[in-house]
Design an enzyme around this catalytic site. Structure first.
Site, PDB file in Angstrom:
ATOM      1  N   SER A   1       0.957  -1.155  -0.041  1.00 17.98           N
ATOM      2  CA  SER A   1      -0.089   0.035  -0.112  1.00 17.98           C
ATOM      3  C   SER A   1       0.778   1.311  -0.181  1.00 17.98           C
ATOM      4  O   SER A   1       2.150   1.256   0.335  1.00 17.98           O
ATOM      5  CB  SER A   1      -0.866   0.021   1.221  1.00 17.98           C
ATOM      6  OG  SER A   1      -0.419   0.851   2.302  1.00 17.98           O
ATOM      7  N   VAL A   2       0.188   2.261  -0.263  1.00 16.67           N
ATOM      8  CA  VAL A   2       0.914   3.796  -0.485  1.00 16.67           C
ATOM      9  C   VAL A   2       1.121   4.175   1.021  1.00 16.67           C
ATOM     10  O   VAL A   2       2.212   4.906   1.335  1.00 16.67           O
ATOM     11  CB  VAL A   2      -0.137   4.632  -1.011  1.00 16.67           C
ATOM     12  CG1 VAL A   2      -1.335   4.938   0.181  1.00 16.67           C
ATOM     13  CG2 VAL A   2       0.507   6.038  -1.016  1.00 16.67           C
ATOM     14  N   LYS A   3       0.769   3.369   2.089  1.00 20.86           N
ATOM     15  CA  LYS A   3       1.057   3.832   3.455  1.00 20.86           C
ATOM     16  C   LYS A   3       2.416   3.332   3.909  1.00 20.86           C
ATOM     17  O   LYS A   3       3.081   3.831   4.938  1.00 20.86           O
ATOM     18  CB  LYS A   3       0.074   3.147   4.507  1.00 20.86           C
ATOM     19  CG  LYS A   3      -1.378   3.724   4.172  1.00 20.86           C
ATOM     20  CD  LYS A   3      -1.329   5.293   4.836  1.00 20.86           C
ATOM     21  CE  LYS A   3      -2.830   5.513   4.545  1.00 20.86           C
ATOM     22  NZ  LYS A   3      -3.109   7.156   5.031  1.00 20.86           N
ATOM     23  N   ASP A   4       3.343   2.597   3.103  1.00 22.83           N
ATOM     24  CA  ASP A   4       4.601   2.484   3.382  1.00 22.83           C
ATOM     25  C   ASP A   4       5.463   3.680   3.140  1.00 22.83           C
ATOM     26  O   ASP A   4       6.314   3.737   4.121  1.00 22.83           O
ATOM     27  CB  ASP A   4       5.006   1.377   2.330  1.00 22.83           C
ATOM     28  CG  ASP A   4       4.586   0.131   2.498  1.00 22.83           C
ATOM     29  OD1 ASP A   4       3.784  -0.359   3.372  1.00 22.83           O
ATOM     30  OD2 ASP A   4       5.137  -0.780   1.595  1.00 22.83           O
TER      31      ASP A   4
ATOM     32  N   ALA B   1       4.926   5.622   6.493  1.00 26.13           N
ATOM     33  CA  ALA B   1       5.282   4.709   7.801  1.00 26.13           C
ATOM     34  C   ALA B   1       6.832   5.095   7.877  1.00 26.13           C
ATOM     35  O   ALA B   1       7.441   5.477   8.786  1.00 26.13           O
ATOM     36  CB  ALA B   1       4.978   3.351   7.487  1.00 26.13           C
TER      37      ALA B   1
END
Length: 451
Positions: free
Chosen positions: A43-46, A49
């Site tokens: 996901s883009v959330k890597d 993070a």
């Protein structure tokens, strides 16, 4: 060596643009999908993070051997769990109970400790996702609360990486950038960079669930995970994330659950792209935008995550049928066939008195009413997630009750079935003499079991 990395964290980003060719039939403007599901954590959330942890390491709020704590719908937790594994931290992730089982399994696979809490709570409630995560971080030695909603490193990740990638990949030709609004970091950060580098030429469009408050909805529950803003009616103040910079956006497109899910499934079956429903919502918004554009325009839409996290939901026909997102194959009678002339269900707020409940029964002539959260709503149908129980007319016996609360009289919520379920199959599955019929996750009618 080309494309060799010293760690998995160096592999975050650099995701390709993929042109959509079949769902864009009849549209002259090219539409490219930014394939964020190809990040290591899916996901883009890597990106956020990695940026948030790096910033916390620099300022000393996260120290060696520390514990990363976050409240999340899943993807940010996965990204943080990957960073934690690679950097030697523990990770504790608090998720709402509506999070897909697929995401929970992935979190645990990366070694994260998963804490599940009810999703439909007021912001101020101590068990609310963010409140619980903050408290765990405060009470855990070495704990650091990532706080993606208000952490400036979240949108900055997209100022630094996502926006520049899109600009370079399109050779500066991008004219419209479309992304879902969750914490707001992805749409705000990349959007800010693209506006800056283009001297304001790029238009930024947010995709938002129809009932989310970002786009003017009532804040009632919706079925697309990871975007939008739910508002519990008992929340004292509707606080939006500091990661969401509203001034960057030129427009917000409100997308219904069914449209988002339909586009999600079409992307898999027509484009070979297995993505989540937040990507489906974003692509639905992008297609709306692109229909008004020409061949000299170029639309980039961001697909946040993979559909592998949602195989038990948006790609499961039984789940879709039971929640009213499919209309049935029409080879045999479906519950929708029973709804001709059926009125909207009677509705009683959970805080109502017996006198108020009696008035609703008298007004509607109903025998059974839905007991719901006391939401002021313009929506014609109540979200299934707002239904907390059921109330029967025959439980209101005696005038002596009229000053009392209905609370002791509330029965469990009625069993529910979807509008497209075959009648025989639905009745074989559900129990009780009354049941709710769902259309697109909202209660269309309350019906007695046929004789």
């Amino acid at each position: 060596m080309e494309h060799s990395y010293e760690s998995v964290l160096d592999a975050v980003g650099h995701t390709p643009l993929i042109r959509l060719t079949r769902v864009t039939e009849g549209i002259s403007a090219p539409v490219y999908l930014k394939a964020e599901f190809l990040n290591p954590g899916g996901s883009v959330k890597d990106r956020a993070a990695r940026h948030m942890v790096a910033a916390a390491e620099r300022d000393g709020t996260l120290r060696p051997g520390g514990v990363i704590v976050e409240g999340t719908s899943g993807n940010t937790g996965i990204g943080l769990a990957i960073v934690a594994a690679q950097r030697g931290y523990r990770a504790i992730v608090v998720v709402p109970d509506k999070t897909s089982t697929d995401k929970l399994a992935v979190l645990r696979a990366y070694g994260a400790e998963v804490v599940v809490t009810p999703g439909g709570l007021p912001r101020e409630h101590p068990e609310h996702v963010s409140q619980l995560a903050r408290r765990i971080a405060e009470q855990t030695p070495g704990g650091w609360f990532a706080n993606q909603y208000d952490n400036p490193a979240n949108p900055q990740a997209h100022v630094d990486t996502t926006g520049p990638e899109i600009w370079a990949q399109t050779g500066g030709r991008v004219t419209h950038y479309v992304a879902g609004i969750g914490t707001g970091g992805t749409v705000s950060g990349a959007g800010a960079h693209l506006k800056g580098v283009s001297d304001g030429r790029v238009r930024v469009i947010g995709a938002d669930p129809e009932h989310s408050t970002y786009g003017g909805g009532d804040g009632s529950p919706y079925y697309v995970e990871s975007i939008g803003h739910y508002l519990h009616p008992d929340t004292a103040e509707d606080v939006w994330p500091q990661s969401y910079h509203t001034g960057v956006l030129d427009a917000v497109e409100r997308i219904g659950d069914r449209e988002a899910i339909t586009v999600t499934r079409a992307l898999a079956r027509q484009e070979g792209l297995l993505v989540g429903a937040s990507a489906g919502a974003a692509v639905a918004a992008a297609l709306r935008v692109a229909r008004g554009l020409g061949p000299d325009d170029l639309v980039v839409v961001l697909a946040p995550d993979s559909g592998r996290n949602y195989l038990s939901k948006y790609f499961d026909d039984d789940w879709l049928l039971r929640n009213g997102f499919l209309d049935g194959d029409r080879t045999r009678p479906v519950l929708g066939d029973l709804l001709a002339g059926a009125p909207a269900p009677a509705v009683v707020p959970a805080t109502a008195s017996t006198a108020q409940a009696r008035e609703e029964f008298d007004r509607t002539g109903a025998e059974v009413a839905l007991v719901v959260l006391g939401r002021t709503s313009a929506a014609p149908l109540r979200a299934a997630g707002d239904v907390v129980g059921a109330l029967r007319r025959d439980s209101l016996k005696g005038d002596s009750l009229d000053g009392d609360s209905i609370e002791p009289l509330i029965a469990p919520a009625l069993p529910a079935a979807g509008i497209g379920e075959p009648v025989d199959a639905a009745l074989a599955r559900i129990e009780g003499d009354w049941f709710a019929v769902l259309a697109d996750g909202r209660v269309r009618a309350v019906l007695p079991r046929p004789a």
